[in-house]
Design a protein around this motif. Structure first.
Motif, PDB file in Angstrom:
ATOM      1  N   VAL A   1      -6.861   8.003  -7.302  1.00  0.00           N
ATOM      2  CA  VAL A   1      -7.666   7.449  -6.144  1.00  0.00           C
ATOM      3  C   VAL A   1      -8.363   6.058  -6.526  1.00  0.00           C
ATOM      4  N   ALA A   2      -9.063   6.151  -7.874  1.00  0.00           N
ATOM      5  CA  ALA A   2      -9.649   5.152  -8.417  1.00  0.00           C
ATOM      6  C   ALA A   2      -8.355   4.020  -8.774  1.00  0.00           C
ATOM      7  N   ASN A   3      -7.601   4.214  -9.085  1.00  0.00           N
ATOM      8  CA  ASN A   3      -6.570   3.184  -9.416  1.00  0.00           C
ATOM      9  C   ASN A   3      -5.854   2.771  -8.094  1.00  0.00           C
ATOM     10  N   LEU A   4      -5.763   3.331  -7.111  1.00  0.00           N
ATOM     11  CA  LEU A   4      -5.226   3.090  -5.672  1.00  0.00           C
ATOM     12  C   LEU A   4      -6.151   2.022  -5.174  1.00  0.00           C
ATOM     13  N   LEU A   5      -7.461   2.447  -5.277  1.00  0.00           N
ATOM     14  CA  LEU A   5      -8.295   1.620  -4.620  1.00  0.00           C
ATOM     15  C   LEU A   5      -8.534   0.363  -5.401  1.00  0.00           C
ATOM     16  N   ILE A   6      -8.371   0.446  -6.695  1.00  0.00           N
ATOM     17  CA  ILE A   6      -8.333  -0.962  -7.641  1.00  0.00           C
ATOM     18  C   ILE A   6      -6.992  -1.807  -7.337  1.00  0.00           C
ATOM     19  N   ASP A   7      -5.942  -1.168  -6.974  1.00  0.00           N
ATOM     20  CA  ASP A   7      -4.727  -1.810  -6.874  1.00  0.00           C
ATOM     21  C   ASP A   7      -5.068  -2.572  -5.379  1.00  0.00           C
ATOM     22  N   ILE A   8      -5.500  -1.972  -4.446  1.00  0.00           N
ATOM     23  CA  ILE A   8      -5.667  -2.455  -3.043  1.00  0.00           C
ATOM     24  C   ILE A   8      -6.518  -3.519  -3.297  1.00  0.00           C
ATOM     25  N   LEU A   9      -7.758  -3.486  -3.892  1.00  0.00           N
ATOM     26  CA  LEU A   9      -8.697  -4.508  -4.244  1.00  0.00           C
ATOM     27  C   LEU A   9      -8.268  -5.593  -4.933  1.00  0.00           C
TER      28      LEU A   9
ATOM     29  N   LEU B   1       0.845  -1.104  -0.111  1.00  0.00           N
ATOM     30  CA  LEU B   1       0.041  -0.205   0.079  1.00  0.00           C
ATOM     31  C   LEU B   1       0.965   1.225   0.145  1.00  0.00           C
TER      32      LEU B   1
ATOM     33  N   GLY C   1     -11.296   0.757 -13.034  1.00  0.00           N
ATOM     34  CA  GLY C   1     -10.322   1.792 -12.602  1.00  0.00           C
ATOM     35  C   GLY C   1     -10.016   2.616 -13.560  1.00  0.00           C
TER      36      GLY C   1
END
Length: 342
Positions: free
Chosen positions: A320-328, A9, A269
Motif C-alpha cells: 500500500v505504501a509503495n502504491l501510494l508513493i508510485d501514484i504520487l 495505476l 515509501g
C-alpha cells in the motif's frame, strides 16, 4: 492524460497484488517447513494423541497442502488468520489491538524524517563543499550507520540524567491509563475527545521513540536529497532560469525541489514499509507494546499463525505504501506514466 494515468495505476495494482500472492505462498511454505507441530505447540507437551489428532483435524493440518493454502489465503482475505497457538485468541483481534501503537510510532517517525531530512538535504546542496555541508554529511553518515537501538538507549540515558521529568517508557502516563479511543492512535484520540492533556502526554511519550527510529531515515533522505538537488542544478533549464535572473530561493523551492522530490519520496515509501516490521527493537527499549515487538515474540514462541499474520500484514503495508508513493510520483512527474504507457 486520464486514460494514461488509469493504465499506470492498473499496472501498479496488478503488480502489487502479485507480490502479495507470492508473499502469502512463501510464508505458508515456510510455516509448513519449520520444525514443530502447530497442534503440539498449541496444546503443550502433555496433550494426548487423541487431543492432537482432534486439533489437527480442526485446524485443517491433515488436508492436502494446496487445500491448506487455499483455506489460508481465503481466511487472510477475510481478515481471519485463525487463533494464536499460545494465547488461543483470534490473531486478527490481537493484531487490531497492537497495530495502532506501531502505526502511530511509524507515522511520527516519517514526519520527523521528512521535516528534518528534506530541509537539511536542501541546505547541504545549497551550501555544498562548505563547512556546513561537511558537518551535515558527517551527521547523515552517522545516522545511517548507527543502529536504531543505540540511539534509543542514548536518548533514554540522556533523558534519565538531564530530563528527569520526561517519560521514557510506555505510551501514556498512569493517570491516563483508563483512557481509550476509537482509533487506538492516542494523539488523535485525545484531540477527538477534546482532551488536549492526553494528546500532549502521548506526544511526550512518542518523541524519543520516534526520534530514535527516524535517525537512519533522516540520514538517507538528507544524502539523497542533496545528491538529487546537485544533479538537477546542472540541468539546462535550471541554468536558463538563473541566467534570466530568477532568484536562487525561487529556483530552489519552486523548481528544483519538485524535480528532486522523487528519490526522497521513494525512500519514504520503503522506510514506511520496513519500519512497520523493524520497529521491534525501539519498541522493546521504550516498552511501547506494539505490533512489531509482538511479531518478534511470536517468532520466538513459534506461534505460526501469528507469525504468518504479522508477515502478511507487514507485506500489505509495504504494498500500500509503495502504491501510494508510485501514484504520487506519477502525479509529480507525468513522464514516468507516459513512459510506462508506451
Amino acid at each position: 492524460m486520464t486514460s494514461g494515468f488509469a493504465e499506470f495505476l492498473l499496472r501498479r495494482i496488478v503488480g502489487f497484488a502479485g507480490v502479495l500472492l507470492v508473499l502469502a505462498l512463501m510464508i505458508f511454505i515456510l510455516a509448513r517447513v519449520v520444525p514443530g507441530d502447530p497442534a503440539r505447540i498449541a496444546l503443550g507437551p502433555t496433550a494426548s494423541a487423541e487431543q492432537l489428532a482432534e486439533l489437527r483435524e480442526e485446524m485443517g493440518l491433515d488436508d492436502p497442502l494446496p487445500l491448506q493454502f487455499v483455506n489460508f489465503l481465503g481466511g487472510a482475505i477475510r481478515g481471519d488468520f485463525g487463533n494464536s497457538l499460545i494465547s488461543g485468541r483470534p490473531v486478527a483481534e490481537e493484531i487490531a489491538g497492537l497495530l495502532p501503537a506501531t502505526l502511530e510510532l511509524v507515522l511520527a517517525t516519517l514526519i520527523i524524517m521528512l521535516a528534518l531530512g528534506l530541509p537539511l538535504g536542501i541546505l547541504a546542496a545549497r551550501y555544498r563543499n562548505s563547512w556546513f555541508d561537511a558537518v551535515l554529511r558527517i551527521v547523515s553518515l552517522a545516522g545511517v550507520t548507527m543502529p536504531s537501538f543505540l540511539f534509543a538507549i542514548l536518548l533514554q540515558l540522556g533523558a534519565a540524567y538531564y530530563l528527569t521529568d520526561w517519560p521514557i517508557l510506555g505510551r501514556m502516563s498512569r493517570e491516563f491509563s483508563d483512557f481509550s479511543g476509537a482509533t487506538g492512535l492516542l494523539t488523535l484520540d485525545g484531540l477527538l475527545a477534546g482532551r488536549l492533556d492526553i494528546t500532549l502526554d502521548a506526544l511526550r511519550h512518542l518523541a524519543f521513540p520516534a526520534l530514535a527510529l527516524s535517525m537512519s531515515g533522516i540520514g538517507q533522505i538528507m544524502r539523497i536529497t542533496r545528491s538529487a538537488m546537485i544533479e538537477h542544478q546542472r540541468r539546462d533549464h535550471v541554468q536558463t532560469l538563473r541566467s534570466f535572473g530568477v532568484p536562487g530561493r525561487v529556483v530552489t523551492f519552486r523548481y528544483l525541489l519538485k524535480l528532486s522530490a522523487i528519490a526522497p519520496l521513494t525512500i519514504m515509501g520503503l522506510e514506511f514499509a520496513s519500519l512497520i516490521g523493524n520497529a521491534f527493537v525501539v519498541e522493546m527499549v521504550f516498552s511501547w507494546g506494539g505490533f512489531a515487538s509482538a511479531g518478534l515474540e511470536a517468532v520466538m514462541q513459534k506461534d505460526l499463525n501469528a507469525v504468518m499474520a504479522v508477515v502478511l500484514v507487514s507485506g500489505c503495508f509495504f504494498v500500500v505504501a509503495n502504491l501510494l508513493i508510485d501514484i504520487l510520483i506519477g502525479l509529480i512527474d507525468p513522464r514516468l506514466r507516459m513512459k510506462e504507457a508506451r
